[in-house]
Design an enzyme around this catalytic site. Structure first.
Site, PDB file in Angstrom:
ATOM      1  N   GLU A  71       0.860  -1.191   0.000  1.00 24.13           N
ATOM      2  CA  GLU A  71       0.000   0.000   0.000  1.00 24.13           C
ATOM      3  C   GLU A  71       0.889   1.232   0.000  1.00 24.13           C
ATOM      4  O   GLU A  71       1.874   1.303   0.739  1.00 24.13           O
ATOM      5  CB  GLU A  71      -0.903  -0.017   1.233  1.00 24.13           C
ATOM      6  CG  GLU A  71      -1.938   1.106   1.259  1.00 24.13           C
ATOM      7  CD  GLU A  71      -1.558   2.268   2.170  1.00 24.13           C
ATOM      8  OE1 GLU A  71      -2.285   3.267   2.193  1.00 24.13           O
ATOM      9  OE2 GLU A  71      -0.516   2.168   2.853  1.00 24.13           O
ATOM     10  N   HIS A  86       2.995   9.734   3.424  1.00 30.70           N
ATOM     11  CA  HIS A  86       1.681   9.689   4.071  1.00 30.70           C
ATOM     12  C   HIS A  86       1.198  11.048   4.553  1.00 30.70           C
ATOM     13  O   HIS A  86       0.093  11.475   4.232  1.00 30.70           O
ATOM     14  CB  HIS A  86       1.717   8.714   5.256  1.00 30.70           C
ATOM     15  CG  HIS A  86       0.432   8.671   6.016  1.00 30.70           C
ATOM     16  ND1 HIS A  86       0.166   9.524   7.086  1.00 30.70           N
ATOM     17  CD2 HIS A  86      -0.676   7.899   5.862  1.00 30.70           C
ATOM     18  CE1 HIS A  86      -1.051   9.260   7.543  1.00 30.70           C
ATOM     19  NE2 HIS A  86      -1.575   8.284   6.831  1.00 30.70           N
TER      20      HIS A  86
END
Length: 284
Positions: A71, A86
Site C-alpha cells: 500500500e 503519508h
C-alpha cells in the site's frame, strides 16, 4: 507362531496410533494454507513495522515477506510531481520541515526519509510514484491511496496518466487498486480508469454506514475499506451483499489480525505481513 502373531498385533496397533495424528497434522496444514490463500495480505506503507514507511526499503521488504499488495500514499509536490509520503508535511518522516505541496521534487528528494526509523536506513529517499510503479509492476500488487487529493487538483488525472502510460489500466492487470478517504476523487478516478478496481476508505465516523450509502459506494467502488475498529460480522455481510469486498486497516498486532481473519474479511491491511500468515486456523 503365537509369539509372531502377538508381535504383529502389537505393531499394527502402534502403527495405527501414530498414523492418525500424522494425518490430522497434514489436514490441518492443508486447511491452513487454503485459508491463507483466500486472505489478501496488504503491506501497509510497505512492511512498515520493519522498515521506514513509504520507502523503497519498506516496499522491497513487503515483497520479500510475500505480501499480495504493497500500500502506498500518493501526494504531489509544488512542481506537480507525484511522490510517495503519508503526511501532508515532511516533518514526521524526514529530516526536513514543510508541506509536501510547498516543496519541489528536488527539495523532497534531498531529504533523509530513513534515519527517523533507524540508522540502518539512513539516506532512504522519498520515492516518486513512477519509480514505485516501474520497480514493482509485475512483482506485487499495488494498493494506491490518493492522499488528500483536495489539496492537489490535478492529482487524480496524473495518477491515471502514469498508469495508462505503462499499460497498467486494464482488467487483465488485476494488480492495481486505487482508494481514498476522498470519495468524490474515487468517482472521478473510476471514470478515468473504469477497468481498475477502486475503494472507499472509511474512518470511525462511518461506524453507522447505512445500506443506502453502501449501495451508493458500490456504483463506483469495488472495496469498502474501513478502520478495523468499526468492523463487525454484520458490516462484513452488508458490504458483501452489495457486491463489494472489505479490507480493513490497520492491523498492528497478531490479535487484531486474528480477529479480522475470524470476521471473514477479504483482506487485511497491516504493518506486519507475518501476522496474516501466522493466523491459527480453526478446524471445524
Amino acid at each position: 507362531m503365537k509369539r509372531f502373531l502377538t508381535i504383529f498385533f502389537i505393531m499394527s496397533i502402534l502403527m495405527t496410533s501414530f498414523a492418525v495424528p500424522a494425518f490430522a497434522n497434514e489436514e490441518e496444514t492443508t486447511i491452513s494454507k487454503q485459508e491463507q490463500q483466500k486472505m489478501v495480505n496488504v503491506a501497509h506503507r510497505g512492511a512498515s513495522a520493519h522498515a521506514p514507511e513509504n520507502t523503497m526499503a519498506a516496499f522491497h521488504k513487503g515483497v520479500e515477506m510475500k505480501s499480495d499488495y504493497i500500500e502506498i500514499d500518493v501526494q504531489m509536490t509544488a512542481d506537480e510531481e507525484l511522490v510517495i509520503i503519508h503526511d501532508t508535511t515532511v516533518n514526521r518522516t524526514t529530516n526536513g520541515t514543510g508541506a509536501v505541496g510547498d516543496l519541489t521534487l528536488e527539495e523532497i528528494r534531498a531529504l533523509d526519509a530513513g534515519s527517523w526509523f533507524s540508522e540502518e536506513f539512513a539516506g532512504e529517499k522519498i520515492p516518486t510514484f513512477e519509480e514505485v510503479l516501474d520497480a514493482f509492476r509485475g512483482k506485487v500488487g499495488i494498493l494506491i491511496e490518493l492522499k488528500s487529493p483536495e489539496l492537489y487538483p490535478s492529482m487524480v488525472e496524473k495518477v491515471a496518466d502514469a498508469l495508462k502510460e505503462r499499460n497498467m489500466a486494464h482488467t487483465n492487470n488485476e494488480k492495481i487498486i486505487i482508494q481514498s478517504f476522498n470519495h468524490e476523487s474515487m468517482e472521478l478516478s473510476k471514470e478515468l480508469l473504469p477497468e481498475i478496481p477502486h475503494g472507499v476508505l472509511a474512518g470511525l465516523t462511518w461506524a453507522g454506514v447505512t445500506d443506502e450509502q453502501l449501495e451508493a459506494f458500490a456504483t463506483y467502488a469495488d472495496y469498502f475499506n474501513p478502520n478495523q475498529n468499526i468492523v463487525t460480522p454484520e458490516l462484513v455481510d452488508r458490504v458483501h451483499a452489495v457486491g463489494m469486498e472489505i479490507m480493513p486497516y490497520t492491523s498492528r498486532s497478531q490479535e487484531q489480525a486474528n480477529r479480522l481473519f475470524d470476521l471473514g474479511v477479504d483482506g487485511i491491511i497491516t504493518d506486519y505481513p507475518e501476522h496474516v500468515y501466522h493466523h491459527p486456523v480453526k478446524n471445524n
